[in-house]
Design a protein around this motif. Structure first.
Motif, PDB file in Angstrom:
ATOM      1  N   GLY A  91       9.407   6.286 -14.084  1.00 48.02           N
ATOM      2  CA  GLY A  91       9.683   7.541 -13.390  1.00 48.02           C
ATOM      3  C   GLY A  91       9.332   8.748 -14.240  1.00 48.02           C
ATOM      4  O   GLY A  91       8.267   8.813 -14.847  1.00 48.02           O
ATOM      5  N   VAL A  92      10.254   9.684 -14.290  1.00 51.67           N
ATOM      6  CA  VAL A  92      10.023  10.928 -15.023  1.00 51.67           C
ATOM      7  C   VAL A  92       9.888  10.680 -16.512  1.00 51.67           C
ATOM      8  O   VAL A  92      10.443   9.729 -17.055  1.00 51.67           O
ATOM      9  CB  VAL A  92      11.155  11.956 -14.774  1.00 51.67           C
ATOM     10  N   GLY A 107      17.884  28.546 -11.616  1.00 50.21           N
ATOM     11  CA  GLY A 107      18.241  28.629 -10.198  1.00 50.21           C
ATOM     12  C   GLY A 107      17.035  28.782  -9.293  1.00 50.21           C
ATOM     13  O   GLY A 107      17.132  29.323  -8.192  1.00 50.21           O
ATOM     14  N   ALA A 108      15.895  28.280  -9.742  1.00 46.59           N
ATOM     15  CA  ALA A 108      14.645  28.444  -8.996  1.00 46.59           C
ATOM     16  C   ALA A 108      14.351  27.243  -8.116  1.00 46.59           C
ATOM     17  O   ALA A 108      14.744  26.119  -8.423  1.00 46.59           O
ATOM     18  CB  ALA A 108      13.488  28.649  -9.976  1.00 46.59           C
ATOM     19  N   GLU A 109      13.640  27.492  -7.051  1.00 43.25           N
ATOM     20  CA  GLU A 109      13.068  26.413  -6.256  1.00 43.25           C
ATOM     21  C   GLU A 109      11.938  25.807  -7.088  1.00 43.25           C
ATOM     22  O   GLU A 109      11.269  26.507  -7.837  1.00 43.25           O
ATOM     23  CB  GLU A 109      12.509  26.984  -4.955  1.00 43.25           C
ATOM     24  N   PHE A 110      11.745  24.519  -6.941  1.00 42.26           N
ATOM     25  CA  PHE A 110      10.752  23.810  -7.737  1.00 42.26           C
ATOM     26  C   PHE A 110       9.609  23.371  -6.839  1.00 42.26           C
ATOM     27  O   PHE A 110       9.839  22.808  -5.770  1.00 42.26           O
ATOM     28  CB  PHE A 110      11.427  22.604  -8.396  1.00 42.26           C
ATOM     29  N   VAL A 111       8.384  23.649  -7.264  1.00 42.05           N
ATOM     30  CA  VAL A 111       7.197  23.269  -6.498  1.00 42.05           C
ATOM     31  C   VAL A 111       6.483  22.177  -7.297  1.00 42.05           C
ATOM     32  O   VAL A 111       6.012  22.425  -8.404  1.00 42.05           O
ATOM     33  CB  VAL A 111       6.264  24.468  -6.252  1.00 42.05           C
ATOM     34  N   SER A 112       6.462  20.978  -6.723  1.00 43.54           N
ATOM     35  CA  SER A 112       5.833  19.836  -7.387  1.00 43.54           C
ATOM     36  C   SER A 112       5.066  19.007  -6.363  1.00 43.54           C
ATOM     37  O   SER A 112       5.572  18.737  -5.279  1.00 43.54           O
ATOM     38  CB  SER A 112       6.881  18.948  -8.060  1.00 43.54           C
ATOM     39  N   ASP A 113       3.880  18.591  -6.737  1.00 44.47           N
ATOM     40  CA  ASP A 113       3.085  17.748  -5.857  1.00 44.47           C
ATOM     41  C   ASP A 113       3.144  16.287  -6.265  1.00 44.47           C
ATOM     42  O   ASP A 113       2.320  15.488  -5.833  1.00 44.47           O
ATOM     43  CB  ASP A 113       1.639  18.241  -5.794  1.00 44.47           C
ATOM     44  N   GLU A 114       4.124  15.943  -7.069  1.00 49.51           N
ATOM     45  CA  GLU A 114       4.298  14.529  -7.384  1.00 49.51           C
ATOM     46  C   GLU A 114       4.734  13.809  -6.117  1.00 49.51           C
ATOM     47  O   GLU A 114       5.555  14.314  -5.352  1.00 49.51           O
ATOM     48  CB  GLU A 114       5.331  14.337  -8.486  1.00 49.51           C
ATOM     49  N   LYS A 115       4.181  12.631  -5.910  1.00 52.02           N
ATOM     50  CA  LYS A 115       4.442  11.865  -4.696  1.00 52.02           C
ATOM     51  C   LYS A 115       5.928  11.514  -4.555  1.00 52.02           C
ATOM     52  O   LYS A 115       6.588  11.132  -5.503  1.00 52.02           O
ATOM     53  CB  LYS A 115       3.610  10.581  -4.707  1.00 52.02           C
ATOM     54  N   ILE A 129       9.878  12.823  -9.952  1.00 51.68           N
ATOM     55  CA  ILE A 129      10.415  14.189  -9.909  1.00 51.68           C
ATOM     56  C   ILE A 129      11.179  14.506  -8.618  1.00 51.68           C
ATOM     57  O   ILE A 129      12.322  14.962  -8.690  1.00 51.68           O
ATOM     58  CB  ILE A 129       9.302  15.228 -10.169  1.00 51.68           C
ATOM     59  N   PRO A 130      10.605  14.298  -7.419  1.00 56.96           N
ATOM     60  CA  PRO A 130      11.359  14.670  -6.210  1.00 56.96           C
ATOM     61  C   PRO A 130      12.692  13.927  -6.078  1.00 56.96           C
ATOM     62  O   PRO A 130      13.684  14.509  -5.625  1.00 56.96           O
ATOM     63  CB  PRO A 130      10.408  14.308  -5.067  1.00 56.96           C
ATOM     64  N   ALA A 131      12.732  12.668  -6.489  1.00 55.43           N
ATOM     65  CA  ALA A 131      13.977  11.899  -6.409  1.00 55.43           C
ATOM     66  C   ALA A 131      15.007  12.426  -7.391  1.00 55.43           C
ATOM     67  O   ALA A 131      16.200  12.504  -7.063  1.00 55.43           O
ATOM     68  CB  ALA A 131      13.698  10.417  -6.668  1.00 55.43           C
ATOM     69  N   PRO A 141      16.166  22.393  -5.274  1.00 56.89           N
ATOM     70  CA  PRO A 141      15.270  22.362  -4.118  1.00 56.89           C
ATOM     71  C   PRO A 141      13.835  22.105  -4.582  1.00 56.89           C
ATOM     72  O   PRO A 141      13.342  22.776  -5.483  1.00 56.89           O
ATOM     73  CB  PRO A 141      15.398  23.752  -3.512  1.00 56.89           C
ATOM     74  N   CYS A 142      13.186  21.114  -3.991  1.00 55.22           N
ATOM     75  CA  CYS A 142      11.847  20.709  -4.422  1.00 55.22           C
ATOM     76  C   CYS A 142      10.932  20.605  -3.208  1.00 55.22           C
ATOM     77  O   CYS A 142      11.235  19.871  -2.263  1.00 55.22           O
ATOM     78  CB  CYS A 142      11.928  19.369  -5.154  1.00 55.22           C
ATOM     79  N   VAL A 143       9.835  21.361  -3.230  1.00 50.10           N
ATOM     80  CA  VAL A 143       8.837  21.325  -2.161  1.00 50.10           C
ATOM     81  C   VAL A 143       7.468  21.132  -2.787  1.00 50.10           C
ATOM     82  O   VAL A 143       7.284  21.377  -3.979  1.00 50.10           O
ATOM     83  CB  VAL A 143       8.843  22.623  -1.320  1.00 50.10           C
ATOM     84  N   ASN A 144       6.505  20.693  -1.968  1.00 51.82           N
ATOM     85  CA  ASN A 144       5.140  20.605  -2.492  1.00 51.82           C
ATOM     86  C   ASN A 144       4.404  21.913  -2.199  1.00 51.82           C
ATOM     87  O   ASN A 144       4.941  22.812  -1.542  1.00 51.82           O
ATOM     88  CB  ASN A 144       4.411  19.365  -1.962  1.00 51.82           C
TER      89      ASN A 144
END
Length: 157
Positions: A91-92, A107-115, A129-131, A141-144
């Motif tokens: 994993g990570v 306190g930021a939203e996280f932008v990651s394109d990890e599957k 990462i998303p898990a 909060p995690c978005v692509n």
């Protein structure tokens, strides 16, 4: 807070020459302090995609340094995942935890394109990462990148 994977994905799939409006908007987001990267993520971008790293330097991306609060949070997450010493699973990795911890502490939203893992592994040390972001004790909060763009409601001409 952007992960290297999202910035590299954006750079490779939306070339600045063909999508100048997107990159002008990204520059505005950076200059307004609405888009940043942890220093370890920026270093990954500079190493893997030097042209993107140069552009980020040109537009003065704020690289968030790793401080004691972030280190402490990364260690807490490492413990939550059952990672002992340097025995990371599938994993990570260490940098991933520092990047997630930066988003958590700021306190930021996280932008990651990890599957995303549709079926979580039985062992948390194999979480990507998303898990990790979705763990109740992390709750970042995690978005692509595409979700990030859609939610912005920006139209690029």
């Amino acid at each position: 807070m952007f992960d290297a994977s999202s910035m590299i994905n954006a750079w490779n799939n939306y070339p600045i020459e063909q999508f100048p409006g997107l990159w002008e908007w990204m520059e505005t987001q950076i200059r307004n302090g609405l888009l940043a990267m942890p220093s370890v993520a920026l270093e990954e971008v500079e190493k893997k995609t030097p042209e993107c790293g140069s552009w980020l330097a040109l537009v003065q991306l704020g690289a968030h340094d790793i401080d004691n609060a972030i280190l402490s949070e990364a260690l807490r997450m490492k413990s939550l995942l059952g990672i002992v010493g340097d025995k990371y699973g599938g994993g990570v990795g260490e940098n991933d935890l520092l990047i997630i911890a930066t988003a958590f502490v700021t306190g930021a939203e996280f932008v990651s394109d990890e599957k995303r893992q549709n079926n979580l592994p039985s062992s948390p040390y194999n979480y990507k990462i998303p898990a990790v972001c979705s763990l109740p004790d992390v709750a970042v909060p995690c978005v692509n990148f595409i979700e990030y763009l859609k939610r912005s409601q920006q139209v690029f001409r």
